[in-house]
Write a protein that holds these residues in place. Structure first.
Motif, mmCIF file in Angstrom:
data_model
loop_
_atom_site.group_PDB
_atom_site.id
_atom_site.type_symbol
_atom_site.label_atom_id
_atom_site.label_comp_id
_atom_site.label_asym_id
_atom_site.label_seq_id
_atom_site.Cartn_x
_atom_site.Cartn_y
_atom_site.Cartn_z
ATOM 1 N N PHE A 1 45.483 38.561 30.404
ATOM 2 C CA PHE A 1 46.506 38.075 31.333
ATOM 3 C C PHE A 1 47.344 36.973 30.690
ATOM 4 O O PHE A 1 48.570 36.961 30.800
ATOM 5 C CB PHE A 1 45.855 37.539 32.607
ATOM 6 C CG PHE A 1 45.728 38.560 33.697
ATOM 7 C CD1 PHE A 1 46.838 39.064 34.328
ATOM 8 C CD2 PHE A 1 44.482 39.011 34.086
ATOM 9 C CE1 PHE A 1 46.715 40.018 35.326
ATOM 10 C CE2 PHE A 1 44.352 39.961 35.079
ATOM 11 C CZ PHE A 1 45.470 40.467 35.703
ATOM 12 N N GLY B 1 50.072 35.719 43.209
ATOM 13 C CA GLY B 1 49.315 36.227 42.067
ATOM 14 C C GLY B 1 47.823 35.994 42.211
ATOM 15 O O GLY B 1 47.010 36.883 41.945
ATOM 16 N N MET C 1 45.022 39.166 42.728
ATOM 17 C CA MET C 1 43.924 39.360 41.783
ATOM 18 C C MET C 1 42.583 39.345 42.501
ATOM 19 O O MET C 1 41.696 40.166 42.240
ATOM 20 C CB MET C 1 43.967 38.261 40.721
ATOM 21 C CG MET C 1 42.917 38.403 39.632
ATOM 22 S SD MET C 1 43.198 39.856 38.621
ATOM 23 C CE MET C 1 41.828 39.723 37.482
ATOM 24 N N GLU D 1 42.219 42.558 44.639
ATOM 25 C CA GLU D 1 41.908 43.712 43.804
ATOM 26 C C GLU D 1 40.418 43.730 43.439
ATOM 27 O O GLU D 1 39.759 44.773 43.534
ATOM 28 C CB GLU D 1 42.759 43.680 42.544
ATOM 29 C CG GLU D 1 42.535 44.862 41.623
ATOM 30 C CD GLU D 1 43.334 44.752 40.341
ATOM 31 O OE1 GLU D 1 43.551 45.789 39.702
ATOM 32 O OE2 GLU D 1 43.725 43.629 39.968
ATOM 33 N N ASN E 1 53.528 33.578 38.815
ATOM 34 C CA ASN E 1 52.650 34.643 39.288
ATOM 35 C C ASN E 1 51.502 34.878 38.320
ATOM 36 O O ASN E 1 50.362 35.116 38.723
ATOM 37 C CB ASN E 1 53.465 35.919 39.482
ATOM 38 C CG ASN E 1 52.696 37.004 40.209
ATOM 39 O OD1 ASN E 1 52.185 37.926 39.584
ATOM 40 N ND2 ASN E 1 52.618 36.894 41.516
ATOM 41 N N SER F 1 47.479 34.621 38.816
ATOM 42 C CA SER F 1 46.519 35.685 38.524
ATOM 43 C C SER F 1 45.322 35.148 37.753
ATOM 44 O O SER F 1 44.176 35.552 37.989
ATOM 45 C CB SER F 1 47.211 36.795 37.724
ATOM 46 O OG SER F 1 48.244 37.385 38.471
ATOM 47 N N GLY G 1 43.262 33.415 40.241
ATOM 48 C CA GLY G 1 42.562 34.396 41.065
ATOM 49 C C GLY G 1 41.362 34.990 40.368
ATOM 50 O O GLY G 1 40.318 35.227 40.982
ATOM 51 N N PRO H 1 49.182 45.374 37.794
ATOM 52 C CA PRO H 1 47.855 44.763 37.820
ATOM 53 C C PRO H 1 47.031 45.246 36.636
ATOM 54 O O PRO H 1 47.004 46.432 36.347
ATOM 55 C CB PRO H 1 47.269 45.264 39.152
ATOM 56 C CG PRO H 1 48.440 45.675 39.965
ATOM 57 C CD PRO H 1 49.486 46.133 38.994
#
Length: 671
Positions: free
Chosen positions: A42, A493, A497, A500, A610, A614, A617, A669
């Protein structure tokens, strides 16, 4: 242009998945930390996108160098992530060497980030040439292509050299003619190293592990099987399995009145327990094994040839999923050494076998026992508190204490619980060695974690990775101030994450922790995001308030419906419910995100915010070790609520770009 963007995005996701699998297979214990490789990816992709169009060209010129360095470093100078935590158990039988994990993991994290930054830069250069939502569309299609391609290779059990060749060819195309020589040398080195690994004697790949089979030095007919560099199983002749004092025999010794006509073996592996059940004249043996390669090895090498017997029925499936799906009842159910050496996915802390050791799993096993039947489990548990946890859970479920037989240093044990006290004949009955830890549950499936806490081992490594992240952002010259105006994108973001990851865990419970279920969930996530983008491209103006109401309504439904209700549904109903509960909030959330991104005056800064979200997250997933997975939905709701509140104060500026102008937007993603 569109084809190159699709190829770049597919290469980006393919290389990311390959790095997660390959590093975990070659660095002892790294498969327990694969989410750190995901976070490194990421960061790298984000840096590649955040770099302005005219900067960072050195990344694309020398893109294959860090990839070749990582492969050579791992293969020629083996490193091992040491595990020495008393708070969480790792299954291993090797003495680790190398630098401590707080050094090793950040180094791997940094190399991964550099690799993905180079590919991310290539993707970003193509991204800027298209309108934002069209570019996002092709990025998603590329991500889906990369994900499906790697899943197909997993299904074919292709060796690592195949992954390397495909990645090398894609990078040569992306690099162009000017970089042909510069790319060819390091990519050739990488492929050669992977080829040497692939042709090594006894090496093969399953969808989960790199497997190595060696003949035992001391016993000519025995074989040892290692998975991801760790001794995992041994193939032994029936004479050795039935000798006096053998732990394999103990379930049969302690159930003398049991007919053992129908036997279920979960974790059948190479076939030792299957051969023993046949030796006790079982009329039917259901052998459940999650890894097809381990079963194939047993079918070809086990001297008793248990898998050739017509009384044996092989099920390549997750053991918990089999228990939830079958209607059969058994005289004996054996949980045979189902200790995995890897996580369900790179975005979670859930191990392949975690759902086999929850209270609900033991209750499912109890329901499938015939009158007078028995349940048995054995392993080298390493800690007395783990034996107490499992034995205490069995006592609660069966209504009486199980039999226990200790081996070796007393941390290896066999537990046998009959449906009634009369169904078991104990040499010794379990008594707690101290305070009995609370049973693991489907909501908190962490049997190897002593307390509801985040181990200091994880906190230390996360802290080191945070320092590497900050240093990387600083060294690349990315200005964080540009992202301050997009705090709402940061929260979007982080929330996505986490959402998901929660959905991946949910599907693992409902349908098993198999690689196929995992691959299908990630493909489903990408398709849901793609559908949201397609809707946004066709509807110029969306009602944000209505979308937000739908998002929170879908999150509320997911929160209110307990997992056991979904598990109780027939397969078709369970699938429909799981899809609705998982993908409805993802679809709504990405409609909100796409609409917000389309009006961003500085889409690059929006993406940076964002991305940072992530990363946060991904680290917030560790909260599940304390709260359980269902509570993560509350965290997701709070993050989305914060984003929605901040959006109320965000208005398009005078310099706002029109939607048809090319901008760079967040990538798909990452799985």
């Amino acid at each position: 242009m569109r084809a190159r963007l699709l190829l770049a995005s597919a290469t980006m996701l393919f290389v990311e998945l390959a790095l997660i699998r390959w590093t975990g297979a070659n660095i002892v214990h790294l498969s327990y930390f694969s989410n750190f490789i995901l976070l490194g990816s990421f960061l790298g992709i984000g840096l590649g996108f955040l770099l302005p169009a005219g900067r960072g060209q050195w990344l694309t010129r020398w893109a294959p160098i860090p990839l070749a360095v990582l492969v050579v470093l791992v293969r020629e100078f083996p490193v091992q992530v040491r595990q020495s935590s008393g708070e969480v158990i790792y299954f291993t039988a090797v003495k680790t060497t190398g630098l401590p994990q707080w050094v090793t993991l950040p180094v791997l994290f940094g190399l991964t980030a550099l690799i993905m930054a180079a590919i991310g830069k290539m993707t970003a250069d193509q991204f800027r040439r298209l309108p934002s939502l069209e570019a996002y569309r092709y990025d998603l299609l590329g991500s889906l292509t990369g994900s499906v391609s790697f899943a197909l290779l997993s299904w074919l059990r292709a060796p690592s050299v195949v992954w390397g060749v495909l990645a090398a060819l894609a990078m040569l195309v992306l690099g162009g003619r000017r970089n042909t020589v510069r790319y060819t040398i390091p990519l050739t080195v990488m492929v050669v190293v992977l080829a040497l690994e692939s042709v090594a004697n006894g090496i093969s790949w399953s969808p989960y592990y790199k497997i190595e089979v060696k003949r035992s030095v001391s016993k000519a007919r025995d074989y040892n099987i290692a998975a991801n560099g760790v001794p995992h199983q041994s193939i032994a002749p029936l004479k050795a399995l039935t000798k006096p004092g053998s732990p394999y025999e103990q379930p049969y010794r302690e159930t003398p009145r049991n007919s053992h006509r129908r036997v279920l073996v979960i974790g059948a592996g190479n076939g030792n327990d299957v051969a023993l059940a046949l030796a006790h004249r079982a009329r039917r043996v259901d052998a459940v094994e999650i890894d097809p390669r381990l079963q194939e090895i047993g079918a070809s090498l086990h001297p008793a040839r248990p898998y050739d017997n017509p009384r044996v029925h092989v099920h390549i499936n997750d053991g918990r999923a089999f228990l939830e799906q079958t209607t059969a009842r058994y005289d004996l159910i054996v949980l045979a050494l189902p200790d995995s050496l890897t996580l369900v996915s790179g975005a979670s802390n859930l191990r392949l076998e975690s759902y086999l050791f929850t209270r609900q799993a033991f209750e499912a096993a109890h329901r499938h026992l015939a009158p007078g039947g028995a349940f048995a489990m054995y392993n080298y548990y390493r800690q007395n508190w783990l034996i107490d946890r499992f034995a205490g859970t069995l006592t609660s479920v069966f209504g009486h204490a199980p039999c226990i037989t200790h081996y070796g240093n007393k941390r290896a044990a066999v537990l046998v619980a009959g449906t009634t006290p009369a169904a078991q004949s104990c040499g010794a009955t379990w008594k707690a060695s101290g305070a009995v830890p609370k049973a693991a549950s489907d909501d908190h499936p962490f049997p190897y974690l002593l307390h509801r806490t985040i181990p200091s081992l994880y906190l230390g490594v996360l802290g080191a990775i945070l320092l590497v992240t900050l240093a990387s952002v600083r060294l690349t010259g990315v200005r964080l101030r540009r992202t301050f105006g997009y705090a709402d994108m940061f929260l979007l973001g982080a929330a996505f994450m986490l959402l998901e990851t929660k959905n991946v865990i949910g599907f693992a419970l409902y349908f098993g922790t198999t690689w196929l279920v995992n691959a299908m969930v990630f493909a489903g996530v990408l398709l849901a995001v793609l559908c949201a983008v397609e809707v946004r491209r066709r509807i110029r103006k969306l009602n944000q308030l209505a979308l937000q109401v739908l998002l929170f309504a879908s999150l509320a439904v997911s929160w209110l419906i307990p997992a056991h209700l979904v598990l109780g549904l027939p397969f078709a109903g369970r699938l429909a419910a799981a899809i609705a509960l998982a993908f409805a909030p993802i679809f709504c959330a990405n409609l909100i995100f796409s609409d917000r991104l389309a009006v961003a005056s500085d889409p690059t800064a929006a993406f940076g915010a964002n991305l940072l979200g992530s990363l946060v997250g991904g680290t917030l997933e560790y909260l599940a070790l304390v709260t359980g997975y269902q509570a993560l939905l509350l965290v997701v709701a709070v993050l989305y609520a914060g984003a929605c509140v901040l959006m109320r104060f965000t208005r398009p500026g005078a310099g706002e770009r029109a939607e048809h102008e090319p901008v760079s937007v967040v990538t798909a993603p990452r799985t």
